[in-house]
Write a protein that holds these residues in place. Structure first.
Motif, PDB file in Angstrom:
ATOM      1  N   ILE A  64      23.454  -6.974 -41.516  1.00 38.99           N
ATOM      2  CA  ILE A  64      23.687  -6.455 -40.175  1.00 38.99           C
ATOM      3  C   ILE A  64      24.737  -5.355 -40.256  1.00 38.99           C
ATOM      4  O   ILE A  64      25.806  -5.542 -40.848  1.00 38.99           O
ATOM      5  CB  ILE A  64      24.195  -7.558 -39.225  1.00 38.99           C
ATOM      6  N   ASN A  65      24.447  -4.232 -39.675  1.00 38.36           N
ATOM      7  CA  ASN A  65      25.430  -3.159 -39.554  1.00 38.36           C
ATOM      8  C   ASN A  65      26.340  -3.508 -38.384  1.00 38.36           C
ATOM      9  O   ASN A  65      25.966  -3.336 -37.225  1.00 38.36           O
ATOM     10  CB  ASN A  65      24.714  -1.826 -39.316  1.00 38.36           C
ATOM     11  N   TYR A  66      27.529  -4.018 -38.683  1.00 44.42           N
ATOM     12  CA  TYR A  66      28.376  -4.544 -37.606  1.00 44.42           C
ATOM     13  C   TYR A  66      29.757  -3.904 -37.609  1.00 44.42           C
ATOM     14  O   TYR A  66      30.226  -3.351 -38.611  1.00 44.42           O
ATOM     15  CB  TYR A  66      28.508  -6.061 -37.722  1.00 44.42           C
ATOM     16  N   ARG A  67      30.395  -3.990 -36.444  1.00 51.60           N
ATOM     17  CA  ARG A  67      31.803  -3.640 -36.299  1.00 51.60           C
ATOM     18  C   ARG A  67      32.475  -4.706 -35.447  1.00 51.60           C
ATOM     19  O   ARG A  67      31.872  -5.228 -34.501  1.00 51.60           O
ATOM     20  CB  ARG A  67      31.964  -2.278 -35.610  1.00 51.60           C
ATOM     21  N   ILE A  68      33.710  -5.021 -35.771  1.00 52.47           N
ATOM     22  CA  ILE A  68      34.503  -5.954 -34.978  1.00 52.47           C
ATOM     23  C   ILE A  68      35.641  -5.164 -34.338  1.00 52.47           C
ATOM     24  O   ILE A  68      36.407  -4.487 -35.029  1.00 52.47           O
ATOM     25  CB  ILE A  68      35.064  -7.103 -35.838  1.00 52.47           C
ATOM     26  N   ILE A  69      35.733  -5.237 -33.034  1.00 45.11           N
ATOM     27  CA  ILE A  69      36.767  -4.530 -32.276  1.00 45.11           C
ATOM     28  C   ILE A  69      37.620  -5.568 -31.567  1.00 45.11           C
ATOM     29  O   ILE A  69      37.091  -6.452 -30.890  1.00 45.11           O
ATOM     30  CB  ILE A  69      36.145  -3.572 -31.244  1.00 45.11           C
ATOM     31  N   VAL A  70      38.920  -5.486 -31.742  1.00 47.90           N
ATOM     32  CA  VAL A  70      39.832  -6.443 -31.112  1.00 47.90           C
ATOM     33  C   VAL A  70      40.771  -5.693 -30.177  1.00 47.90           C
ATOM     34  O   VAL A  70      41.543  -4.831 -30.611  1.00 47.90           O
ATOM     35  CB  VAL A  70      40.648  -7.221 -32.169  1.00 47.90           C
ATOM     36  N   ASN A  71      40.684  -5.997 -28.899  1.00 48.61           N
ATOM     37  CA  ASN A  71      41.593  -5.379 -27.926  1.00 48.61           C
ATOM     38  C   ASN A  71      43.013  -5.895 -28.134  1.00 48.61           C
ATOM     39  O   ASN A  71      43.212  -7.092 -28.377  1.00 48.61           O
ATOM     40  CB  ASN A  71      41.149  -5.691 -26.499  1.00 48.61           C
ATOM     41  N   GLU A  72      43.991  -5.016 -28.034  1.00 47.45           N
ATOM     42  CA  GLU A  72      45.379  -5.423 -28.229  1.00 47.45           C
ATOM     43  C   GLU A  72      45.833  -6.410 -27.168  1.00 47.45           C
ATOM     44  O   GLU A  72      46.666  -7.276 -27.420  1.00 47.45           O
ATOM     45  CB  GLU A  72      46.287  -4.193 -28.218  1.00 47.45           C
ATOM     46  N   LYS A  73      45.289  -6.297 -25.969  1.00 43.66           N
ATOM     47  CA  LYS A  73      45.614  -7.231 -24.896  1.00 43.66           C
ATOM     48  C   LYS A  73      44.366  -7.497 -24.076  1.00 43.66           C
ATOM     49  O   LYS A  73      43.378  -6.748 -24.161  1.00 43.66           O
ATOM     50  CB  LYS A  73      46.719  -6.678 -24.000  1.00 43.66           C
ATOM     51  N   ASN A  74      44.395  -8.542 -23.299  1.00 41.51           N
ATOM     52  CA  ASN A  74      43.259  -8.885 -22.460  1.00 41.51           C
ATOM     53  C   ASN A  74      43.135  -7.888 -21.311  1.00 41.51           C
ATOM     54  O   ASN A  74      44.067  -7.707 -20.529  1.00 41.51           O
ATOM     55  CB  ASN A  74      43.418 -10.311 -21.917  1.00 41.51           C
ATOM     56  N   VAL A  75      41.962  -7.238 -21.209  1.00 38.66           N
ATOM     57  CA  VAL A  75      41.754  -6.234 -20.162  1.00 38.66           C
ATOM     58  C   VAL A  75      40.678  -6.655 -19.172  1.00 38.66           C
ATOM     59  O   VAL A  75      40.456  -5.975 -18.167  1.00 38.66           O
ATOM     60  CB  VAL A  75      41.392  -4.863 -20.780  1.00 38.66           C
ATOM     61  N   GLY A  76      39.987  -7.762 -19.447  1.00 35.75           N
ATOM     62  CA  GLY A  76      38.924  -8.219 -18.566  1.00 35.75           C
ATOM     63  C   GLY A  76      37.555  -7.790 -19.064  1.00 35.75           C
ATOM     64  O   GLY A  76      37.422  -6.826 -19.820  1.00 35.75           O
ATOM     65  N   THR A  77      36.538  -8.502 -18.628  1.00 36.20           N
ATOM     66  CA  THR A  77      35.171  -8.258 -19.083  1.00 36.20           C
ATOM     67  C   THR A  77      34.716  -6.837 -18.797  1.00 36.20           C
ATOM     68  O   THR A  77      34.096  -6.187 -19.643  1.00 36.20           O
ATOM     69  CB  THR A  77      34.212  -9.250 -18.400  1.00 36.20           C
ATOM     70  N   VAL A  78      35.006  -6.338 -17.595  1.00 35.70           N
ATOM     71  CA  VAL A  78      34.501  -5.022 -17.192  1.00 35.70           C
ATOM     72  C   VAL A  78      35.050  -3.926 -18.095  1.00 35.70           C
ATOM     73  O   VAL A  78      34.298  -3.126 -18.665  1.00 35.70           O
ATOM     74  CB  VAL A  78      34.841  -4.739 -15.716  1.00 35.70           C
ATOM     75  N   ALA A  79      36.363  -3.879 -18.235  1.00 35.61           N
ATOM     76  CA  ALA A  79      36.982  -2.833 -19.061  1.00 35.61           C
ATOM     77  C   ALA A  79      36.587  -2.988 -20.528  1.00 35.61           C
ATOM     78  O   ALA A  79      36.376  -1.990 -21.227  1.00 35.61           O
ATOM     79  CB  ALA A  79      38.502  -2.879 -18.912  1.00 35.61           C
ATOM     80  N   SER A  80      36.479  -4.230 -20.992  1.00 36.40           N
ATOM     81  CA  SER A  80      36.115  -4.465 -22.385  1.00 36.40           C
ATOM     82  C   SER A  80      34.691  -4.007 -22.664  1.00 36.40           C
ATOM     83  O   SER A  80      34.409  -3.391 -23.699  1.00 36.40           O
ATOM     84  CB  SER A  80      36.259  -5.961 -22.711  1.00 36.40           C
ATOM     85  N   PHE A  81      33.778  -4.270 -21.725  1.00 31.43           N
ATOM     86  CA  PHE A  81      32.394  -3.833 -21.895  1.00 31.43           C
ATOM     87  C   PHE A  81      32.299  -2.306 -21.843  1.00 31.43           C
ATOM     88  O   PHE A  81      31.598  -1.685 -22.653  1.00 31.43           O
ATOM     89  CB  PHE A  81      31.519  -4.471 -20.821  1.00 31.43           C
ATOM     90  N   ASN A  82      33.008  -1.696 -20.905  1.00 32.79           N
ATOM     91  CA  ASN A  82      33.021  -0.230 -20.832  1.00 32.79           C
ATOM     92  C   ASN A  82      33.512   0.373 -22.146  1.00 32.79           C
ATOM     93  O   ASN A  82      32.937   1.345 -22.656  1.00 32.79           O
ATOM     94  CB  ASN A  82      33.913   0.235 -19.688  1.00 32.79           C
TER      95      ASN A  82
END
Length: 295
Positions: A64-82
């Protein structure tokens, strides 16, 4: 319409990364694509504990061609999906929740083929709801599916009745985000419902792929018995927008306020002030009954 060269599958996680095994297994079981590439993004929204090595272990050796992205802080589903959409490279965006799975190995190919053979910018599929007691049900129902042939009827359903379009099995051409923008950051967890209202009111149809695309785990933040406080706040914000914004007429706002914001006991007290709405509802029921009998 056959211009799809890359597909992005996106899974958002937040304190639930250990549920990923089922979703990842269903991705690896997909039939090999013939003319497009697939990338897989796992985006964690600042979980208290996110075991990157565990997730990489699930993906190791799976081709699988994958990437893992980790947000530094919780921003909520909407912002994370955007953010995930902005970082993705696919012509088609396919969300897959951490606790869901594709229904069978042909799902992604069928999604791509449906986009390529239809002019829709956004499509949704059927989902098989998996209940804790072992029951299964497929939604939307057969009757609800007919609404997708009539934009105005689907919009009315989306605003005034039970919301039948699930973000868990709704897919997007990247171009739709250039045309109408991303999900509204006025919401924290509720990305789908306001967006579909926006699309329908701006003249975009939402296509229906009439096949089951996912096995959907019932529950989570949207469950009736256990709604997340942030989701409750988002729903209240959406109601306030519909009541005060330019979308609905004065009579439609009265209808929405009476039937969608008031409980049955409150509606009883307010009935003398909303006789017009009661008469409207009665006429609708009589018309529906007449049509059924005529058929």
């Amino acid at each position: 319409m056959g211009d799809i060269t890359k597909v992005s599958i996106i899974t958002l996680t937040y304190n639930n990364y250990r549920l990923l095994e089922k979703a990842i297994r269903s991705i690896t079981m997909q039939s090999p694509p013939t003319h497009y590439e697939v990338e897989y993004l796992v985006v964690d929204d600042g979980s208290k504990e996110f075991d990157r090595a565990y997730v990489e272990g699930l993906l190791a050796g799976k081709n699988i061609n994958y990437r893992i992205i980790v947000n530094e802080k919780n921003v909520g589903t909407v912002a994370s999906f955007n953010n995930a959409i902005r970082q993705s490279r696919g012509d088609i965006i396919i969300p897959l929740s951490a606790d869901d799975e594709f229904f069978d190995p042909q799902v992604v190919n069928d999604i791509v083929a449906f986009f390529e053979s239809h002019p829709y910018q956004v499509i949704t599929g059927l989902r098989q709801c998996e209940h804790a007691d072992g029951r299964h049900e497929v939604v939307p129902t057969a009757q609800q599916r007919t609404l997708f042939n009539h934009r105005a009827a689907l919009l009315e359903q989306t605003i005034f009745k039970r919301h039948i379009i699930s973000g868990a099995c709704t897919y997007y051409r990247r171009t739709i985000f250039d045309a109408v923008g991303f999900f509204s950051d006025e919401y924290r967890l509720l990305e789908d419902h306001p967006y579909y209202i926006k699309l329908l009111t701006q003249g975009y149809d939402i296509g229906l792929l009439e096949r089951v695309v996912i096995k959907y785990a019932v529950g989570g933040v949207a469950s009736k018995k256990n709604k997340h406080p942030l989701l409750v706040a988002d729903l209240q914000h959406l109601k306030q927008y519909l009541l005060t914004g330019p979308l609905l007429t004065r009579m439609e706002k009265r209808r929405f306020y009476y039937f969608k914001t008031q409980r049955s006991r409150q509606r009883l007290y307010l009935a003398p002030l909303y006789v017009d709405q009661l008469l409207w509802a009665l006429c609708r029921k009589i018309t529906a009954l007449w049509r059924r009998n005529a058929a």
